[in-house]
Design a protein around this motif. Structure first.
Motif, short mmCIF file in Angstrom:
data_model
loop_
_atom_site.label_atom_id
_atom_site.label_comp_id
_atom_site.label_asym_id
_atom_site.label_seq_id
_atom_site.Cartn_x
_atom_site.Cartn_y
_atom_site.Cartn_z
N LEU A 180 146.47 146.76 8.58
CA LEU A 180 145.02 146.70 8.47
C LEU A 180 144.55 145.33 7.98
O LEU A 180 145.31 144.57 7.38
CB LEU A 180 144.53 147.77 7.50
CG LEU A 180 144.79 149.22 7.90
CD1 LEU A 180 144.01 150.14 6.98
CD2 LEU A 180 144.38 149.46 9.33
N SER A 181 143.29 145.06 8.20
CA SER A 181 142.70 143.84 7.64
C SER A 181 142.54 144.03 6.14
O SER A 181 142.63 145.14 5.63
CB SER A 181 141.35 143.58 8.29
OG SER A 181 140.34 144.33 7.64
N GLY A 182 142.31 142.93 5.44
CA GLY A 182 142.20 142.98 3.98
C GLY A 182 141.19 144.00 3.51
O GLY A 182 141.47 144.85 2.66
N GLY A 183 139.99 143.94 4.08
CA GLY A 183 138.93 144.84 3.66
C GLY A 183 139.25 146.28 3.99
O GLY A 183 138.91 147.20 3.23
N GLN A 184 139.94 146.49 5.11
CA GLN A 184 140.31 147.86 5.47
C GLN A 184 141.33 148.41 4.49
O GLN A 184 141.25 149.55 4.06
CB GLN A 184 140.87 147.87 6.91
CG GLN A 184 139.79 147.65 7.96
CD GLN A 184 140.34 147.27 9.31
OE1 GLN A 184 141.51 146.90 9.44
NE2 GLN A 184 139.50 147.34 10.33
N GLN A 185 142.28 147.57 4.08
CA GLN A 185 143.27 148.02 3.10
C GLN A 185 142.58 148.39 1.79
O GLN A 185 142.91 149.39 1.15
CB GLN A 185 144.31 146.93 2.84
CG GLN A 185 145.27 146.75 4.00
CD GLN A 185 146.40 145.80 3.66
OE1 GLN A 185 146.75 145.61 2.51
NE2 GLN A 185 146.98 145.20 4.68
N ALA A 208 131.70 141.46 9.60
CA ALA A 208 132.09 142.67 8.88
C ALA A 208 133.59 142.73 8.69
O ALA A 208 134.35 142.01 9.36
CB ALA A 208 131.61 143.90 9.64
N SER A 209 134.01 143.57 7.79
CA SER A 209 135.44 143.78 7.58
C SER A 209 136.05 144.32 8.86
O SER A 209 135.52 145.25 9.47
CB SER A 209 135.62 144.79 6.45
OG SER A 209 136.95 145.19 6.37
N GLY A 210 137.12 143.70 9.30
CA GLY A 210 137.77 144.13 10.54
C GLY A 210 137.21 143.49 11.78
O GLY A 210 137.61 143.84 12.89
N LYS A 244 138.10 137.98 11.62
CA LYS A 244 138.10 136.66 10.98
C LYS A 244 139.52 136.19 10.65
O LYS A 244 139.93 135.08 11.01
CB LYS A 244 137.26 136.69 9.69
CG LYS A 244 135.84 137.17 9.89
CD LYS A 244 135.04 137.18 8.60
CE LYS A 244 135.58 138.13 7.56
NZ LYS A 244 135.54 139.55 7.96
N SER A 245 140.24 137.04 9.96
CA SER A 245 141.59 136.65 9.55
C SER A 245 142.47 136.41 10.77
O SER A 245 143.25 135.45 10.81
CB SER A 245 142.23 137.73 8.69
OG SER A 245 141.48 137.92 7.54
N THR A 246 142.35 137.26 11.75
CA THR A 246 143.17 137.11 12.94
C THR A 246 142.87 135.76 13.61
O THR A 246 143.79 135.05 14.03
CB THR A 246 142.90 138.27 13.91
OG1 THR A 246 143.07 139.49 13.21
CG2 THR A 246 143.84 138.22 15.09
N LEU A 247 141.59 135.40 13.68
CA LEU A 247 141.22 134.13 14.29
C LEU A 247 141.84 132.97 13.51
O LEU A 247 142.38 132.03 14.10
CB LEU A 247 139.69 133.99 14.34
CG LEU A 247 139.18 132.78 15.10
CD1 LEU A 247 139.55 132.89 16.57
CD2 LEU A 247 137.65 132.64 14.96
N1 LIG Z 1 149.32 143.87 12.69
C1 LIG Z 1 148.25 144.56 13.15
N2 LIG Z 1 148.46 145.65 13.90
C2 LIG Z 1 147.42 146.37 14.35
N3 LIG Z 1 146.13 146.06 14.14
C3 LIG Z 1 145.86 144.97 13.40
C4 LIG Z 1 146.91 144.17 12.87
N4 LIG Z 1 146.35 143.16 12.17
C5 LIG Z 1 145.01 143.33 12.27
N5 LIG Z 1 144.71 144.42 13.00
C6 LIG Z 1 143.35 144.92 13.31
O1 LIG Z 1 142.58 143.89 13.85
C7 LIG Z 1 141.25 143.95 13.38
C8 LIG Z 1 140.82 142.59 12.87
O2 LIG Z 1 141.53 142.33 11.66
P1 LIG Z 1 141.26 141.05 10.77
O3 LIG Z 1 142.26 141.07 9.69
O4 LIG Z 1 141.17 139.88 11.62
O5 LIG Z 1 139.81 141.42 10.20
P2 LIG Z 1 138.94 140.55 9.19
O6 LIG Z 1 137.73 140.15 9.88
O7 LIG Z 1 139.75 139.52 8.52
O8 LIG Z 1 138.58 141.71 8.15
P3 LIG Z 1 138.47 141.61 6.54
O9 LIG Z 1 137.18 141.03 6.22
O10 LIG Z 1 138.56 143.05 6.15
O11 LIG Z 1 139.63 140.82 6.07
C9 LIG Z 1 141.20 145.04 12.34
O12 LIG Z 1 140.56 146.18 12.88
C10 LIG Z 1 142.65 145.35 12.05
O13 LIG Z 1 142.84 146.72 11.81
#
Ligand SMILES: Nc1ncnc2c1ncn2[C@@H]1O[C@H](COP(=O)(O)OP(=O)(O)OP(=O)(O)O)[C@@H](O)[C@H]1O
Ligand SMILES: Nc1ncnc2c1ncn2[C@@H]1O[C@H](COP(=O)(O)OP(=O)(O)OP(=O)(O)O)[C@@H](O)[C@H]1O
Ligand SMILES: [Mg+2]
Ligand SMILES: [Mg+2]
Lengths: 273, 313, 278, 273, 278
Positions: free
Chosen positions: C152-157, E38-40, E43-46
């Motif tokens: 999960l993403s940080g916020g989701q965790q 928003a969370s998820g 952002k982090s993935t990018l």
């Molecule tokens: N290893 C993974 N396997 C499956 N899904 C993933 C994985 N990593 C991230 N995701 C999903 O990809 C989506 C984007 O995650 P990401 O971490 O980029 O969000 P974010 O914008 O950084 O959120 P936050 O603000 O909560 O950190 C989320 O819905 C997450 O559940």
């Protein structure tokens, strides 16, 4: 006390049911379970398992076991010297194995090297373990003659195969985040390993290295062939001569040594956990 | 080439620590006699010594009969003396033993009774006294296949088999006189529970083997030492040497001359084993079997002839 | 009635450093309290001590929750598991089991209320599963229930950690920066959930926060820590810009503070003197 | 590119120097290092290490090694059957050991049980490892007679000592946070272990269990005593008869078995990492 | 001059879920950009894709930094290590090595600039040590340099991660929620440090944030993501309350938003139309 529970139950109605495992997965799980049972049952008969007999004649075990509770330390100096010799051989055999096992172990871990590298090095290590120490001992005797040095070399090759395997499996179980932290700074592959992997696996590596050291101390096979003497051989001989009192004296020495090694291992690992 | 140090291998069947201690004075005297330091190796498994001899890492070795045969065949070794008891006798006997309570098993005939469904403790297939000798004299000569005759045949080492007999887990088992003697010394209680049913012809004493390609002068010195030790010299010297020998291993007397010929009976046993194996080999056709058996028979006959030519030793 | 949380002269020292310094506190059942303070001021340590996960120094007094002992004089009470069952915890760094599914991580919250054996073997019934899913829905991540927690993403965790505490059905919830990694919308949703739950079921709530605006908006009582000591404990209305400046550092730097304290100061605010408490 | 670096260097002047290791620590480190060197050197001589000789007579090794590259599979059915027998004994020996080793392993880990419990159970496990398999084999022979069952029991006891040690050291190296997560919910001690510890150590435990299974398959000592046959004994016999071609055929079978086990281990662990 | 970061039609799919959906971006050298969503929302993935820690889908275009390739069509570039050396990263979950000291964790940032061998054996010279200490001082935790990283409080760990990126002397810094666990004072201090560094040395800066007020206060350009797509990319002045409400969720719930968007709306704000970009 189920306040929150009730609170949530009201919301539940409109929600999807909890995820269900698909039929295919369930069937394949069932199949694996069935197969396992069949293999176990087959092996049960193959191994002529018969727990009843164990209970029935438990008295015999006590009789025999009792003969080991009268240790005879008359020849303690012999045991002590053999133990020293064994330790010397095991120290060098294990040390060399650990030194060589570290790079090989890392090369076996498919989360830090490409899959095909890991696969090939793993098979090489499989050979080091699978080829009997006897074979290595003979090969080294041909080169360096009888004596402890051939024993060191034979232990070395075999132990390398074991520690490389164990080392690599610890590496494969690490948390990837710290490694990514290093990777993100543009560190080299080796630096990722040194700063990201090593601190995580060190306690386990220490545990493996000392475990192998211990089991090299315990083992007698190799030393029996190369004529290095050693406590294992002395023990086998006392057993062969039915000198159980002397055997139990040796066992006590081995137990103490193993316990001391275990405590040292505990201690060193504590510093790195 | 020049031998700076003589590597002497010992196959230790008993406590190597005590063995090492018991050999010390003998080796000291040997060093003095041949003028070269002697380095002993006490080894539990003969494979290393034989391969060592083959690659010139071992010069002289004390073997059992079977391992001596291997050393002669693979490692360019040669038997030159054999060990003897202080009374001059040399050799030991293979045995079949049973529990002293078994009044129904007293002779070889009882042992060979296939109708009783006995449990038999056979020796390690590489043991001369535990497997080869009884295999030949008890079973082969009487045309009995233990696998078919008994309910169950288990393989164990000498100690395991003695214990199994003492604890009545098998009905009878193979063994040898040396092992029985040792048991009587160390565990008289157990030994008392065991009785002898059959005793083999004598098996020759342990051969001492050297590397054939040792320098001739060194060989001469070694031979002289072994043949004169405890025999030549002043009465005091002889007495001292005999005392040393008596404390060596399980108590020796002066060595006896020997040669590869002492291995002929062992070779016969081995060939016989090969013959039985060939006969029971389902993978060979009848013709192949016959050819194989014929070849072995020829070799056996040849050995027989050699044996007959020898003057009695 | 016994206090939801009663902390009596508790200290915690790491080496030469006092992370928590002689803190005494009393939280009534159903009360809602915000815990603020600079980074490193001891908020997390205090929460860990309150739940018996960290042991206070031996010279400390005790910690009790609803009359059940948690620890006393630096020794864990024998009833601590019972106490913990009625304390819901949200960890600052989530403390999830990354290799288990989100669902299992949340279901773990129900362990305290289940039969021991059933809990140990993970035989959760449909009721418990539905409660867990509802909690996940509440924090907006029901669709991720089947994923592994570390995916999960940080916020989701962070929200999984909150859902776990929700499922526990506790009478006191201690939440350590539960909205740190959340966007404004999710943060509001989580805070609303927590406060509504607290209000509707009389659950006591202690939330450590860095966002002072959330603290004043959602909580009537605020506790402020500095260098391990409680430097303020009173109604949120009594918090002033000057106090906040002092709390987060003596330097006169201009701070980014919530709107009601907007920095072009000297405006409408009526700062009821900011005397630090005990 | 060192922009930020320069930026910071200006700030540096007023800062405390980087922490220096105190003299006492340094001295004690030096002492330990010196001691290590002394031990190693002593053992070097004791083990009669002589690398030069190894190089000098490397040809001998090649000569002997070459005799192993002509495998003779004539008796493959014998090998195959012995391998089956060995596998049957090893499967039950290891399975029992793992089942018993799990609770003992957890009881050995001093981050999940009180220190004195861990200490006592550890010493018990030390004994299981340190007491030679020969002794256990004899004791069990006294009860159940010669045969594979005695072998299973002897392997079982020894392997329990090993896996309990390895299991516990994996437990001691875990991340405490998830366990605290469970503890915080008021779960029982067992629940902390099941939900907090197990998921973290499972990949390593699988690795250890299969490693020990593999080494039980390779080992011959026990089976040689109990008369269970087994591939290890067949191998020893071929070696004793200097039948290197047959020995190498057996080695190939063992290598394949070990490799297959290693790959299975890889595969199972992947699911839990 | 080559862009500090150039992302060309990049997507990332986990199973059936698109975490990043056909994103293209260009960040100029020295530019400062806030990344919100928003969370998820991805952002982090990018950020992980931008630094080559995550691989984009094979159907994606490439990622380059200052002309050096990071990845292309889902395959890592051969120059990626060179690219990473000029990219400083702050991880959302810190990615510290808990068993090493804080000091070592920060020194690791200097590896890219050191001799390989010296770096590998950890033979840091006094200069590097002083730089690391200075960075720690900059974020306010120099006194914790000798502790192990995992012994720090959450906010302290976050600052270690920031110090590591500072020491790297990068030309582009990607910081993932670098102030999530920080109190207002520390947060301001960290943001000031980052922005000053960027301004003084022309370092490009991409910071993902949940606090919209920080985004508008510190950054001229804001990129907003929603469900993996970039829904806004423009000057921060063009962000409106209505857009934010839309961004963080379609529901009409009242949000806690930064002061300038204060919710009793319709006040002084002059919302320059909030049209979402591409
Ligand atoms: N290893 C993974 N396997 C499956 N899904 C993933 C994985 N990593 C991230 N995701 C999903 O990809 C989506 C984007 O995650 P990401 O971490 O980029 O969000 P974010 O914008 O950084 O959120 P936050 O603000 O909560 O950190 C989320 O819905 C997450 O559940
Ligand atoms: N295991 C530990 N060993 C040594 N020092 C510690 C340990 N845990 C915490 N500390 C120290 O105790 C102090 C208080 O830490 P704590 O985690 O309670 O702070 P906090 O108020 O929660 O901060 P944050 O807002 O950053 O989370 C910090 O200075 C920290 O470095
Ligand atoms: Mg904290
Ligand atoms: Mg994120």
């Amino acid at each position: 006390m189920s306040a929150a529970e009730t609170a949530h139950r009201s919301v539940v109605a409109g929600l999807p049911a909890p995820p269900v495992t698909p039929l295919a997965t369930r069937l394949s799980r069932l199949l694996i379970a069935a197969l396992t049972v069949v293999v176990l049952v087959f092996c049960w008969y193959e191994a002529e398992m018969n727990p009843a007999q164990l209970v029935q004649d438990a008295g015999n075990m006590a009789t025999l076991g009792a003969e080991f509770v009268r240790p005879d330390f008359t020849d303690w100096d012999v045991y002590f010297n053999s133990m020293l010799e064994t330790l010397a051989i095991a120290i060098w055999g294990t040390l060399l194995a650990v030194v060589v096992g570290i790079p090989f172990g890392i090369l076996c871990a498919d989360n830090v090297v490409p899959r095909w590298v890991a696969f090939s090095v793993r098979r090489l290590m499989d050979c080091c373990r699978a080829i009997n120490e006897l074979v290595f001992a003979l090969i080294f005797i041909a080169a360096v003659g009888l004596g402890p040095f051939a024993g060191v070399l034979a232990l070395f090759v075999h132990t390398t195969g074991v520690v490389a395997k164990l080392f690599s499996e610890a590496v494969e179980a690490i948390d990837p985040a710290p490694v990514e932290g290093i990777r993100g700074t543009g560190g080299t592959w080796l630096q990722e390993v040194v700063y990201g992997v090593l601190p995580q696996v060190l306690p386990l590596w220490i545990s493996y290295a000392l475990y192998r050291f211990e089991s090299n101390v315990r083992s007698a096979t190799v030393l029996g062939i190369v004529g290095g003497g050693g406590i294992g051989m002395v023990f086998n001989e006392t057993m062969r001569g039915f000198l159980y009192s002397q055997a139990s004296a040796i066992l006590i020495i081995v137990i103490v040594t193993v316990s001391v090694l275990d405590m040292i291992s505990q201690n060193i690992r504590k510093r790195f956990i | 080439q020049d031998v700076k140090e003589l590597n002497f291998g010992f196959i230790s069947t008993e406590s190597s620590a005590n063995l090492a201690k018991s050999f010390e004075p003998l080796l000291k005297d040997m060093e003095k006699a041949i003028g070269v330091p002697v380095k002993p190796f006490f080894v539990g498994d003969y494979a290393g010594v034989i391969e060592g001899m083959r690659f010139k890492k071992v010069d002289v070795a004390w073997y059992g009969n079977k391992s001596a045969m291997e050393a002669v065949d693979r490692a360019n070794g040669e038997v030159f003396v054999k060990t003897a008891k202080p009374d001059g006798s040399s050799g030991y006997y293979s045995l079949i033993v049973t529990n002293a309570d078994r009044s129904d098993i007293n002779t070889l005939k009882d042992v060979l009774d296939c109708s009783k469904g006995y449990n038999f403790g056979n020796g390690d297939p590489n043991s001369t006294s535990g497997f080869l000798v009884p295999g030949y004299y008890v079973f082969a000569l009487n045309n009995v296949d233990p696998q078919k005759c008994y309910k169950r045949v288990v393989t164990g080492n000498h100690e395991g088999n003695l214990l199994a007999v003492a604890n009545k887990q098998v009905d009878f088992a193979t063994n040898n006189t040396e092992n029985m003697t040792r048991l009587q010394q160390t565990r008289p209680a157990e030994a008392a529970k065991i009785k002898e049913v059959w005793r083999s012809p004598m098996i020759a004493g342990d051969p001492i083997v050297w590397r054939k390609d040792l320098p001739a002068d060194l060989k001469a010195k070694i031979y002289t030492f072994f043949m004169t030790y405890g025999r030549n010299g002043t009465p005091e010297e002889i007495e001292r040497a005999r005392a040393v020998l008596a404390k060596t291993s399980d108590g020796w007397g002066p060595f006896l001359a020997s040669s590869d010929a002492q291995l002929i009976p062992i070779r016969q046993l081995e060939l016989f084993k090969a013959k039985v194996k060939a006969q029971n080999n389902d993978k060979l056709s009848a013709d192949e079997k016959a050819a194989e058996v014929k070849k072995i028979d020829a070799q056996l006959a040849d050995l027989d002839a050699q044996q007959k030519k020898l003057p009695a030793m | 009635m016994a206090a939801a949380l009663e902390i009596d002269r508790v200290s915690k020292t790491w080496g030469s450093m006092r992370a928590v310094d002689n803190v005494s506190l009393r939280i009534e059942p159903g009360e809602r309290v915000a815990l603020i303070g600079a980074s490193g001021s001891g908020k997390s340590t205090l929460i860990r001590i309150a739940s018996g996960l960290a042991l206070a120094d031996a010279a400390s007094g005790g910690v009790r929750s609803f009359g059940v002992g948690v620890q006393d004089k630096g020794r864990l009470s024998s009833e601590v598991r019972r106490a913990r069952r009625q304390i819901g915890l949200v960890f600052q760094q989530f403390a999830l089991v990354g290799r288990l599914s989100v669902m299992t991580n949340v279901l773990v919250g129900a362990l305290g209320r289940m039969g021991r054996l059933r809990g140990t073997f993970g035989l959760f019934n449909d009721d418990e599963k539905r409660t867990a899913l509802a909690a996940l829905a509440e924090v907006g991540i029901a669709q991720h229930a089947a994923k592994k927690a570390r995916e999960l993403s940080g916020g989701q965790q962070q929200r999984v950690a909150i859902a776990r505490a929700l499922v526990q059905g506790a009478r006191l919830v201690l939440a350590d920066e539960p909205i740190a990694s959340l966007d404004p919308k999710s943060a509001k949703r989580v805070m609303d959930t927590l406060v509504t739950m607290s209000r509707d079921h009389g659950i006591a709530l202690v939330v450590s926060l860095h966002q002072v605006d959330y603290a004043t908006a959602y909580f009537d009582r605020v506790i402020a820590m500095n260098a391990g000591r409680v430097v303020f404990d009173g109604p949120s209305s009594r918090i002033t810009a000057a106090f906040l400046t002092e709390l987060y550092g003596a330097s006169a730097e201009e701070l980014i503070l919530p709107s009601q304290f907007a920095v072009p100061a000297a405006e409408t605010l009526a700062p009821t003197s900011s005397e630090p408490v005990s």
